[in-house]
Scaffold this active site. Sequence first.
Site, PDB file in Angstrom:
ATOM      1  N   HIS A  84       0.841  -1.192   0.000  1.00 48.56           N
ATOM      2  CA  HIS A  84       0.000   0.000   0.000  1.00 48.56           C
ATOM      3  C   HIS A  84       0.883   1.252   0.000  1.00 48.56           C
ATOM      4  O   HIS A  84       2.110   1.192   0.068  1.00 48.56           O
ATOM      5  CB  HIS A  84      -0.968   0.016   1.191  1.00 48.56           C
ATOM      6  CG  HIS A  84      -0.420   0.488   2.493  1.00 48.56           C
ATOM      7  ND1 HIS A  84      -1.123   1.289   3.364  1.00 48.56           N
ATOM      8  CD2 HIS A  84       0.780   0.268   3.072  1.00 48.56           C
ATOM      9  CE1 HIS A  84      -0.383   1.519   4.433  1.00 48.56           C
ATOM     10  NE2 HIS A  84       0.762   0.932   4.293  1.00 48.56           N
ATOM     11  N   CYS A 119       5.384   6.315   4.950  1.00 45.90           N
ATOM     12  CA  CYS A 119       4.264   5.532   4.415  1.00 45.90           C
ATOM     13  C   CYS A 119       3.810   6.041   3.067  1.00 45.90           C
ATOM     14  O   CYS A 119       2.995   5.410   2.400  1.00 45.90           O
ATOM     15  CB  CYS A 119       3.086   5.551   5.394  1.00 45.90           C
ATOM     16  SG  CYS A 119       3.494   4.738   6.936  1.00 45.90           S
ATOM     17  N   HIS A 163       5.116   0.175  -0.178  1.00 50.05           N
ATOM     18  CA  HIS A 163       5.733  -0.729   0.790  1.00 50.05           C
ATOM     19  C   HIS A 163       4.627  -1.707   1.182  1.00 50.05           C
ATOM     20  O   HIS A 163       3.590  -1.755   0.498  1.00 50.05           O
ATOM     21  CB  HIS A 163       6.307   0.048   1.983  1.00 50.05           C
ATOM     22  CG  HIS A 163       5.281   0.692   2.838  1.00 50.05           C
ATOM     23  ND1 HIS A 163       4.581   1.802   2.441  1.00 50.05           N
ATOM     24  CD2 HIS A 163       4.797   0.375   4.064  1.00 50.05           C
ATOM     25  CE1 HIS A 163       3.719   2.151   3.374  1.00 50.05           C
ATOM     26  NE2 HIS A 163       3.835   1.293   4.376  1.00 50.05           N
ATOM     27  N   HIS A 189       2.829  -4.815   4.244  1.00 51.48           N
ATOM     28  CA  HIS A 189       2.703  -5.347   5.597  1.00 51.48           C
ATOM     29  C   HIS A 189       2.078  -6.745   5.578  1.00 51.48           C
ATOM     30  O   HIS A 189       1.359  -7.102   4.648  1.00 51.48           O
ATOM     31  CB  HIS A 189       1.801  -4.444   6.459  1.00 51.48           C
ATOM     32  CG  HIS A 189       2.308  -3.055   6.649  1.00 51.48           C
ATOM     33  ND1 HIS A 189       3.390  -2.769   7.433  1.00 51.48           N
ATOM     34  CD2 HIS A 189       1.887  -1.864   6.148  1.00 51.48           C
ATOM     35  CE1 HIS A 189       3.616  -1.463   7.412  1.00 51.48           C
ATOM     36  NE2 HIS A 189       2.719  -0.890   6.639  1.00 51.48           N
ATOM     37  N   ASP A 249      -5.273 -10.120  -0.008  1.00 51.13           N
ATOM     38  CA  ASP A 249      -4.036 -10.881   0.208  1.00 51.13           C
ATOM     39  C   ASP A 249      -3.218 -10.973  -1.084  1.00 51.13           C
ATOM     40  O   ASP A 249      -3.736 -11.343  -2.146  1.00 51.13           O
ATOM     41  CB  ASP A 249      -4.380 -12.287   0.707  1.00 51.13           C
ATOM     42  CG  ASP A 249      -3.130 -13.019   1.146  1.00 51.13           C
ATOM     43  OD1 ASP A 249      -2.206 -12.383   1.681  1.00 51.13           O
ATOM     44  OD2 ASP A 249      -3.074 -14.249   0.938  1.00 51.13           O
ATOM     45  N   HIS A 250      -1.931 -10.671  -0.976  1.00 50.56           N
ATOM     46  CA  HIS A 250      -1.035 -10.651  -2.136  1.00 50.56           C
ATOM     47  C   HIS A 250      -1.565  -9.708  -3.214  1.00 50.56           C
ATOM     48  O   HIS A 250      -1.441  -9.976  -4.411  1.00 50.56           O
ATOM     49  CB  HIS A 250      -0.787 -12.063  -2.673  1.00 50.56           C
ATOM     50  CG  HIS A 250       0.156 -12.839  -1.793  1.00 50.56           C
ATOM     51  ND1 HIS A 250      -0.218 -13.355  -0.581  1.00 50.56           N
ATOM     52  CD2 HIS A 250       1.478 -13.146  -1.934  1.00 50.56           C
ATOM     53  CE1 HIS A 250       0.820 -13.973  -0.019  1.00 50.56           C
ATOM     54  NE2 HIS A 250       1.852 -13.849  -0.806  1.00 50.56           N
ATOM     55  N   GLU A 308      -1.340  -3.593  11.989  1.00 51.02           N
ATOM     56  CA  GLU A 308      -0.510  -3.319  10.814  1.00 51.02           C
ATOM     57  C   GLU A 308       0.920  -3.789  11.070  1.00 51.02           C
ATOM     58  O   GLU A 308       1.589  -4.311  10.181  1.00 51.02           O
ATOM     59  CB  GLU A 308      -0.529  -1.817  10.537  1.00 51.02           C
ATOM     60  CG  GLU A 308       0.038  -1.447   9.205  1.00 51.02           C
ATOM     61  CD  GLU A 308       0.099   0.061   9.016  1.00 51.02           C
ATOM     62  OE1 GLU A 308      -0.424   0.542   8.019  1.00 51.02           O
ATOM     63  OE2 GLU A 308       0.689   0.758   9.869  1.00 51.02           O
TER      64      GLU A 308
END
Lengths: 139, 139, 139, 139, 139, 139
Positions: free
Chosen positions: A16, A35, A41, A43, A81-82, A128
Site C-alpha cells: 500500500h 508511508c 511498501h 505489511h 491478500d497478495h 498493521e
Amino acid sequence: MATAYITRRERFSSAHRLFKPELSDNENYELFGDCSHPNWHGHNYELFVTVKGAVNPELGYVINLKKVSTIIRKHVISKLDHRNVNIDVDFMSGVLATTENLAIYIWKELEPRLHELSVELHCIKIKETENNFVEYYGE
Amino acid sequence: MATAYITRRERFSSAHRLFKPELSDNENYELFGDCSHPNWHGHNYELFVTVKGAVNPELGYVINLKKVSTIIRKHVISKLDHRNVNIDVDFMSGVLATTENLAIYIWKELEPRLHELSVELHCIKIKETENNFVEYYGE
Amino acid sequence: MATAYITRRERFSSAHRLFKPELSDNENYELFGDCSHPNWHGHNYELFVTVKGAVNPELGYVINLKKVSTIIRKHVISKLDHRNVNIDVDFMSGVLATTENLAIYIWKELEPRLHELSVELHCIKIKETENNFVEYYGE
Amino acid sequence: MATAYITRRERFSSAHRLFKPELSDNENYELFGDCSHPNWHGHNYELFVTVKGAVNPELGYVINLKKVSTIIRKHVISKLDHRNVNIDVDFMSGVLATTENLAIYIWKELEPRLHELSVELHCIKIKETENNFVEYYGE
Amino acid sequence: MATAYITRRERFSSAHRLFKPELSDNENYELFGDCSHPNWHGHNYELFVTVKGAVNPELGYVINLKKVSTIIRKHVISKLDHRNVNIDVDFMSGVLATTENLAIYIWKELEPRLHELSVELHCIKIKETENNFVEYYGE
Amino acid sequence: MATAYITRRERFSSAHRLFKPELSDNENYELFGDCSHPNWHGHNYELFVTVKGAVNPELGYVINLKKVSTIIRKHVISKLDHRNVNIDVDFMSGVLATTENLAIYIWKELEPRLHELSVELHCIKIKETENNFVEYYGE
C-alpha cells in the site's frame, strides 16, 4: 440466554501507499512520512473480526466460526491478500489506504453478510505491525 | 575463552514481487503463484542477525549489541524499510526478490562490516510471515 | 551456488495419551505423569519442517514453499488435525504418542516425499506447548 | 479512587469433542465439523481472567494477583488441565464442550469466589487456537 | 536409536546492571551504555535449555521433561527470579551480569546435574528482550 | 464521521520493588510477596496507549501515530527505560511502584499532551509479564 463475543483472526499480506493524488510527493511525505513512499511498501496485516450474539442453548455456540471465516475469506481476504490495497481492492477504490479506512470499509463489507447469519458485527481490529493497531466499532 | 552466539532482531516493512521480466504475467504466475501479482504485495519482515565470537573476559560480552544494531540499520534496514525490494534497494538490483536472495545479499552487506568489528557473521534468518522463514549460513 | 534452509510452519490440534498398554494406570502415571490421564488430553501442536537445498539461480529460491506445504498437509496434517494421535494416525500405530516419536515418524513420512522434490529434509521441530519442544535431525 | 482492570493468564491442555449424544456421528459432523471427531481432539487453551476494582491507595493495587491465580488454578485449571472437558470436569457435566460454554461455566465457578475477595469479575476470555477466541462478560 | 533435542523454556524476572566496579559511572556508560545505569534496570528473561539424547525405545522420550524443569527451577530460576543478578545470585558472584555470562554460568550449574540424568546439555539460550538473545553451546 | 481507536505499543525495561518504607522487610513480604525483594527485580514492560478520535476524512486517519509515539517516548519511555521505577522516575515519586500505579501516572503524563493534539486518551494498558497485565481508562 448468555451473550458472548467470538473473534476470528485472518491474515493478509498487501502493498500500500498513503498519499493524496492531488499533492506532490514532498507534500505527501509531510503528511504521511515514510508511508507515502511512491514505490509502495507493505505489511503482514492481522485482521480480528469480533461478532456478538446469544449462545444457542441447543448448540452451545454463537455461530460456527467456520462460517464467519468463510465470509471473511471470500469477501475480504481474497481481495486483499497478495494484492495492492490502493490499486486492486474494489471496496477501497478512491479511499486513502490507511489502517483506519481498511477497518471501516471491511466493516461495510462484512456487517450485512454477518447480519444475514443472525450475528452482530461488534469490532474490526487490524494490526498493521506489532506496534500499531486500529479498532473500529461501527460508529 | 568461551564462544557465544548473539542475535539481534530488526524489522522492515517492504513491498515486493517475484517475477522474471522476460516472462509473461501468466508464466510468472506458474512459477511464483500469488507472489508474482503485478501490482506488488508486501510483508512485515523480521530479520535475525546472529554473530559468533569469543566472550571478552574483561567485558563479559562478545560485542556491544548496539554496534551490531547500528550497522544493520544503516546498511540494511534504512534501505529496505518502507521501500520496494525490487525497485529501491541497491544491493538487490537485478536480483529476484525472494526471501532466500534477501538473506544472501544481506549477508554480503553485513559480513565485511561485522568482520571489521572482530565478530563473525554466523546466520541471517528472515521471517517473511509467521509460517515461512529462511536461514542462510554463508555457504 | 548458495545453500539455504527454509522452514514451513503448520499446525494441528490433537488428543493424545502417553501410556504403555501392558501397564496399569498407576504405573503409567509413575512414568508419564499427567500426560497418561486415561481420558486423553490434547494440544495445539506447531510443526516446523526445515528443508535444505541449493538456491536455484534462475528462480531465486530453494523450492516453492507452497509445494512443501501441500505435502505436509496431505501426508501429515490431514491425518493428525482434529484427530487422536494414539487411535487415528496410521503412521503412529503401535508407537508411544510422545512428541519425540511424532517428530521421528513425521520425518519418515516426509523425507522420501521431499527427496522426490530434490530437497533434503533437515529438521522436524514440534512445539507441544509454549514451554516444550522437540527437534529431530534424522539421526 | 481510581478503577483498574487486571488480568491473569493461565493455561490448560485438554481433550474435547463437540457433539450431541442424541445425534448420529454424521449429524454431529453436519453441525460441528471436524470438532465432532468421535475419538476426541484437543487444544492448548489460554484463559484470561479480568477483574475490576478500585486501586487501594495504601497498597497501590486492586488485589494481589497471586490470590487471583491461586483461585483460578484451584477451581478451574486443576480440573481442566491434562483432562477431557467432556468427561472429567464437574462444572461442564451435561454441557456442550464449546469454548463459549467453557467461558460461561468458568465464570460461574470464579465469580462468587472473586466476589469474596472484594473484586468484581469483569471478563473471561478463552483462546482456543491462535485464530479463535471467545469473551464472556457475565450477561 | 534415534537422537532428539528437547527444549524446556523457563522464565525469570530480575534486576541487573552492567558495570566494572573499578571504573567510574561515566566510564561504565562508555562501555555498556544505558545498561550500566547505577540504580539498576531489569528484564523478563526467557531461558531455553536444550538437552540431547537417545530416544528411549521403551518410553518414547529422551527424558521426562518435568525432571529437566525441576532441576532448572531448583538450581537456576529460584536463585534468579525476582532477584538482582549482580547481588543475589551465588553462581554469578564476581561475574559481569551480561546475558553471555548468564548463559555460561547457567551452563555450569546445569551441565553436571543433567549429566547425572544421562542426558547431554546441548544449548543454553537466553532471550533478554524480544530483540536480543544469546546462545551458548558449552565451548 | 467515523470514530476509531488506535493503539501504539512501546516498551521499557526497568527495575522496581513493591514496598512501603514504613514497614519491615518481613511485613512487606507479607503484603507483596517476592515483588518486595529488597535488592530489586525488573521486567520488560509493554505499554499500549490507545487513543480515540474521529477519522479525518481528508487524511484517512485519526492522527499520525508517529506523533503519538514521539510523545510517549519523550514523556514516558525516556524516563522509565533502563531506569529504576522507584528511584529515577519523577512522575512516580512517592508512589508505590505497582503496575496499576504505573498505568494511572502514565495516564496523567500523557492525557493533557494528547488532548493538545485533539485526540482523546482512551486506555493505558501495561503488560508486566506474559501472564499479568493492567488496563486503566482514566476513571
